[in-house]
Motif scaffolding. Sequence first.
Motif, PDB file in Angstrom:
ATOM      1  N   GLN A 128       0.854  -1.176  -0.053  1.00  0.00           N
ATOM      2  CA  GLN A 128      -0.234   0.182   0.359  1.00  0.00           C
ATOM      3  C   GLN A 128       1.146   1.216   0.021  1.00  0.00           C
ATOM      4  OE1 GLN A 128      -2.767   0.021   2.264  1.00  0.00           O
ATOM      5  NE2 GLN A 128      -3.221   2.286   2.877  1.00  0.00           N
ATOM      6  N   ILE A 129       0.727   2.294  -0.728  1.00  0.00           N
ATOM      7  CA  ILE A 129       1.590   3.465  -0.898  1.00  0.00           C
ATOM      8  C   ILE A 129       0.663   4.411  -0.837  1.00  0.00           C
ATOM      9  CG2 ILE A 129       2.485   1.910  -2.875  1.00  0.00           C
ATOM     10  CD1 ILE A 129       1.543   3.878  -4.556  1.00  0.00           C
ATOM     11  N   GLY A 130      -0.929   4.828   0.068  1.00  0.00           N
ATOM     12  CA  GLY A 130      -1.575   5.774  -0.230  1.00  0.00           C
ATOM     13  C   GLY A 130      -2.863   5.410   0.293  1.00  0.00           C
ATOM     14  N   GLU A 131      -3.089   6.950   0.211  1.00  0.00           N
ATOM     15  CA  GLU A 131      -5.135   6.682  -0.518  1.00  0.00           C
ATOM     16  C   GLU A 131      -5.391   7.838  -0.602  1.00  0.00           C
ATOM     17  OE1 GLU A 131      -6.204   7.562   4.295  1.00  0.00           O
ATOM     18  OE2 GLU A 131      -5.859   5.329   5.283  1.00  0.00           O
ATOM     19  N   GLY A 132      -6.752   7.357  -1.347  1.00  0.00           N
ATOM     20  CA  GLY A 132      -7.218   9.059  -2.072  1.00  0.00           C
ATOM     21  C   GLY A 132      -8.415   8.676  -2.174  1.00  0.00           C
ATOM     22  N   ARG A 133      -8.467   9.666  -3.249  1.00  0.00           N
ATOM     23  CA  ARG A 133     -10.099   9.789  -3.476  1.00  0.00           C
ATOM     24  C   ARG A 133     -10.650   9.817  -4.798  1.00  0.00           C
ATOM     25  NH1 ARG A 133     -14.555  12.580  -0.454  1.00  0.00           N
ATOM     26  NH2 ARG A 133     -15.217  13.548  -2.321  1.00  0.00           N
ATOM     27  N   VAL A 134     -11.459   9.136  -5.069  1.00  0.00           N
ATOM     28  CA  VAL A 134     -11.756   8.474  -6.889  1.00  0.00           C
ATOM     29  C   VAL A 134     -13.450   8.781  -6.570  1.00  0.00           C
ATOM     30  CG1 VAL A 134     -11.916   7.226  -8.582  1.00  0.00           C
ATOM     31  CG2 VAL A 134      -9.904   7.437  -7.553  1.00  0.00           C
ATOM     32  N   ALA A 135     -14.142   9.755  -7.516  1.00  0.00           N
ATOM     33  CA  ALA A 135     -15.737   9.645  -8.130  1.00  0.00           C
ATOM     34  C   ALA A 135     -16.245   9.549  -6.418  1.00  0.00           C
ATOM     35  CB  ALA A 135     -16.052   8.057  -8.865  1.00  0.00           C
ATOM     36  N   GLY A 136     -14.851  10.088  -5.495  1.00  0.00           N
ATOM     37  CA  GLY A 136     -16.182  10.959  -3.918  1.00  0.00           C
ATOM     38  C   GLY A 136     -15.688   9.727  -3.472  1.00  0.00           C
ATOM     39  N   PHE A 137     -15.274   8.193  -3.528  1.00  0.00           N
ATOM     40  CA  PHE A 137     -14.958   7.423  -2.772  1.00  0.00           C
ATOM     41  C   PHE A 137     -13.371   7.276  -2.145  1.00  0.00           C
ATOM     42  CE2 PHE A 137     -18.112   6.343  -4.828  1.00  0.00           C
ATOM     43  CZ  PHE A 137     -19.643   5.965  -4.113  1.00  0.00           C
ATOM     44  N   GLU A 138     -13.706   7.202  -0.617  1.00  0.00           N
ATOM     45  CA  GLU A 138     -11.727   6.570  -0.602  1.00  0.00           C
ATOM     46  C   GLU A 138     -11.480   5.707  -0.802  1.00  0.00           C
ATOM     47  OE1 GLU A 138     -10.369   9.258   1.067  1.00  0.00           O
ATOM     48  OE2 GLU A 138     -12.375  10.596   1.431  1.00  0.00           O
ATOM     49  N   ALA A 139     -10.280   5.754  -1.059  1.00  0.00           N
ATOM     50  CA  ALA A 139      -9.624   4.261  -1.796  1.00  0.00           C
ATOM     51  C   ALA A 139      -8.032   4.304  -0.798  1.00  0.00           C
ATOM     52  CB  ALA A 139      -9.479   3.905  -2.742  1.00  0.00           C
ATOM     53  N   ASP A 140      -8.052   3.225  -0.149  1.00  0.00           N
ATOM     54  CA  ASP A 140      -6.541   2.501  -0.672  1.00  0.00           C
ATOM     55  C   ASP A 140      -5.545   2.740  -1.669  1.00  0.00           C
ATOM     56  OD1 ASP A 140      -6.549   2.555   2.257  1.00  0.00           O
ATOM     57  OD2 ASP A 140      -8.317   0.420   2.000  1.00  0.00           O
ATOM     58  N   ILE A 141      -4.332   3.201  -1.567  1.00  0.00           N
ATOM     59  CA  ILE A 141      -3.638   2.563  -2.965  1.00  0.00           C
ATOM     60  C   ILE A 141      -2.845   1.366  -2.799  1.00  0.00           C
ATOM     61  CG2 ILE A 141      -2.326   4.143  -5.322  1.00  0.00           C
ATOM     62  CD1 ILE A 141      -3.542   6.551  -4.029  1.00  0.00           C
ATOM     63  N   VAL A 142      -2.879   0.656  -3.698  1.00  0.00           N
ATOM     64  CA  VAL A 142      -1.734  -0.348  -3.681  1.00  0.00           C
ATOM     65  C   VAL A 142      -1.402  -0.853  -5.139  1.00  0.00           C
ATOM     66  CG1 VAL A 142      -3.653  -2.007  -4.250  1.00  0.00           C
ATOM     67  CG2 VAL A 142      -1.370  -2.946  -3.155  1.00  0.00           C
ATOM     68  N   GLN A 143      -0.049  -0.776  -4.695  1.00  0.00           N
ATOM     69  CA  GLN A 143       0.715  -1.498  -6.352  1.00  0.00           C
ATOM     70  C   GLN A 143       1.130  -2.772  -6.359  1.00  0.00           C
ATOM     71  OE1 GLN A 143       2.922   2.423  -7.518  1.00  0.00           O
ATOM     72  NE2 GLN A 143       5.134   1.253  -8.012  1.00  0.00           N
ATOM     73  N   PHE A 144       0.970  -2.955  -7.678  1.00  0.00           N
ATOM     74  CA  PHE A 144       1.517  -4.142  -8.038  1.00  0.00           C
ATOM     75  C   PHE A 144       2.545  -4.430  -8.746  1.00  0.00           C
ATOM     76  CE2 PHE A 144      -2.151  -5.291  -6.636  1.00  0.00           C
ATOM     77  CZ  PHE A 144      -2.199  -6.360  -5.469  1.00  0.00           C
ATOM     78  N   LYS A 145       3.806  -4.597  -7.988  1.00  0.00           N
ATOM     79  CA  LYS A 145       5.256  -4.367  -8.977  1.00  0.00           C
ATOM     80  C   LYS A 145       5.925  -6.242  -9.451  1.00  0.00           C
ATOM     81  CE  LYS A 145      10.059  -2.105  -8.211  1.00  0.00           C
ATOM     82  NZ  LYS A 145      11.184  -1.780  -8.101  1.00  0.00           N
ATOM     83  N   PRO A 146       5.702  -5.603 -10.697  1.00  0.00           N
ATOM     84  CA  PRO A 146       6.341  -7.733 -11.314  1.00  0.00           C
ATOM     85  C   PRO A 146       7.800  -7.689 -10.722  1.00  0.00           C
ATOM     86  CG  PRO A 146       6.323  -5.628 -13.249  1.00  0.00           C
ATOM     87  CD  PRO A 146       5.989  -4.687 -11.852  1.00  0.00           C
ATOM     88  N   THR A 147       8.526  -9.029 -10.666  1.00  0.00           N
ATOM     89  CA  THR A 147       9.860  -9.222 -10.197  1.00  0.00           C
ATOM     90  C   THR A 147      10.338  -9.208 -11.341  1.00  0.00           C
ATOM     91  OG1 THR A 147       8.663 -11.590 -10.074  1.00  0.00           O
ATOM     92  CG2 THR A 147       9.113  -9.922  -7.863  1.00  0.00           C
ATOM     93  N   ASP A 148      10.550  -8.948 -12.309  1.00  0.00           N
ATOM     94  CA  ASP A 148      10.598  -9.156 -13.918  1.00  0.00           C
ATOM     95  C   ASP A 148      10.230  -8.763 -14.766  1.00  0.00           C
ATOM     96  OD1 ASP A 148       8.491 -10.738 -15.077  1.00  0.00           O
ATOM     97  OD2 ASP A 148       9.101 -12.320 -14.569  1.00  0.00           O
ATOM     98  N   ARG A 149      10.861  -8.838 -16.017  1.00  0.00           N
ATOM     99  CA  ARG A 149      10.353  -7.490 -16.651  1.00  0.00           C
ATOM    100  C   ARG A 149       9.979  -8.552 -17.849  1.00  0.00           C
ATOM    101  NH1 ARG A 149      13.242  -3.124 -17.555  1.00  0.00           N
ATOM    102  NH2 ARG A 149      14.874  -2.445 -16.243  1.00  0.00           N
ATOM    103  N   LEU A 150       8.921  -9.355 -17.902  1.00  0.00           N
ATOM    104  CA  LEU A 150       8.029 -10.368 -18.664  1.00  0.00           C
ATOM    105  C   LEU A 150       6.809  -9.407 -18.552  1.00  0.00           C
ATOM    106  CD1 LEU A 150       8.705 -13.546 -18.160  1.00  0.00           C
ATOM    107  CD2 LEU A 150       9.335 -12.174 -20.169  1.00  0.00           C
TER     108      LEU A 150
END
Length: 332
Positions: A138-160
């Motif tokens: 989780q890298i933070g929180e934010g609002r989208v279309a008026g809704f509170e959201a958790d922001i999660v980042q999926f980072k790949p472990t390779d270049r595929l």
Amino acid sequence: MALVCCAGGAVGLAQAQLGAFGAPPVGPQERSVDEWLVRLQQASRVPSYMGTFVVSAASGAMASARIWHVCEGDVQMERVEALSGAPRSTFRRNDAVMTFLPDARTIRIERREGGGVFPNLFTAGALGATADFYAARQIGEGRVAGFEADIVQFKPTDRLRFGYRIWSEKRTGLVIKTQTLDSSGRVLEQTAFSELQLDAPVKASALRRMMNSTQGYRVEKAERVRTTAEAQGWALKAPVPGFSPQSCYRAAAAASAPAVQWIFSDGLATVSLFMEPFDAARHASEGTATLGATHTLVKRLTLSDADWWVTAVGEVPVSTLQVFIDSLERRQ
């Protein structure tokens, strides 16, 4: 990890381990990749919602659509109305899909496995290996279309594969915004709700009536048959790490070597391979194409039995599509 009932809310977190001398850890507890995947996949089955979502690419291309979604028991239904481009309405009942094209007075009927349109991002049955090829935090929180959201980042472990940044609505976990990222962190494509209503008054019975309103339309059924790659003489010399075969179809035409579609997924990204006999009159130009995060690679292959025309399409780098094509082989 396929789910067969409407589930609201999140999966509970694993109990935190105590630190040194029995002291609890400081700060919020991190979800694992598996916990995020379960939460996000379950959230796609919230009882009902409706809203408008916008898809934008780094090139500046943009499209929008209106969605109505309802889940009753083990049945998911949705209606998606294109708001840009040619008029088009798509209805889905689980994996049965009907697309109404009013300009042509045509309805196309097909079956689509896995997730539906945004915000159903995940391929059922392919999530087992996802945690081995992405790291999530989780890298933070934010609002989208008026809704509170958790922001999660999926980072790949390779270049595929590409990375993803996902906004998950806090109460339900519903995905309300996504960004697809290249290896440098540049946003290739973004999809987000511009307006959203949860617990919306969407009725499955009303969507069924719309699906059945076919009077005045010509109905076209997708002419393809479920099969296996092995039965069609296709195989990979080596698996592409993280990508599992999901399904395979062949054209229903009675040709000796019909066109074949072989579908793979790592749970987040999907790759399709289309193989057909090479025809010099139709297959003139090899090359690549890009639309947002989706890349296409077209190649002529000379294999043991014949020349083949192969098209690889997926939300992955072109180099990954090349790995798939290089691994294709014929087995008689």
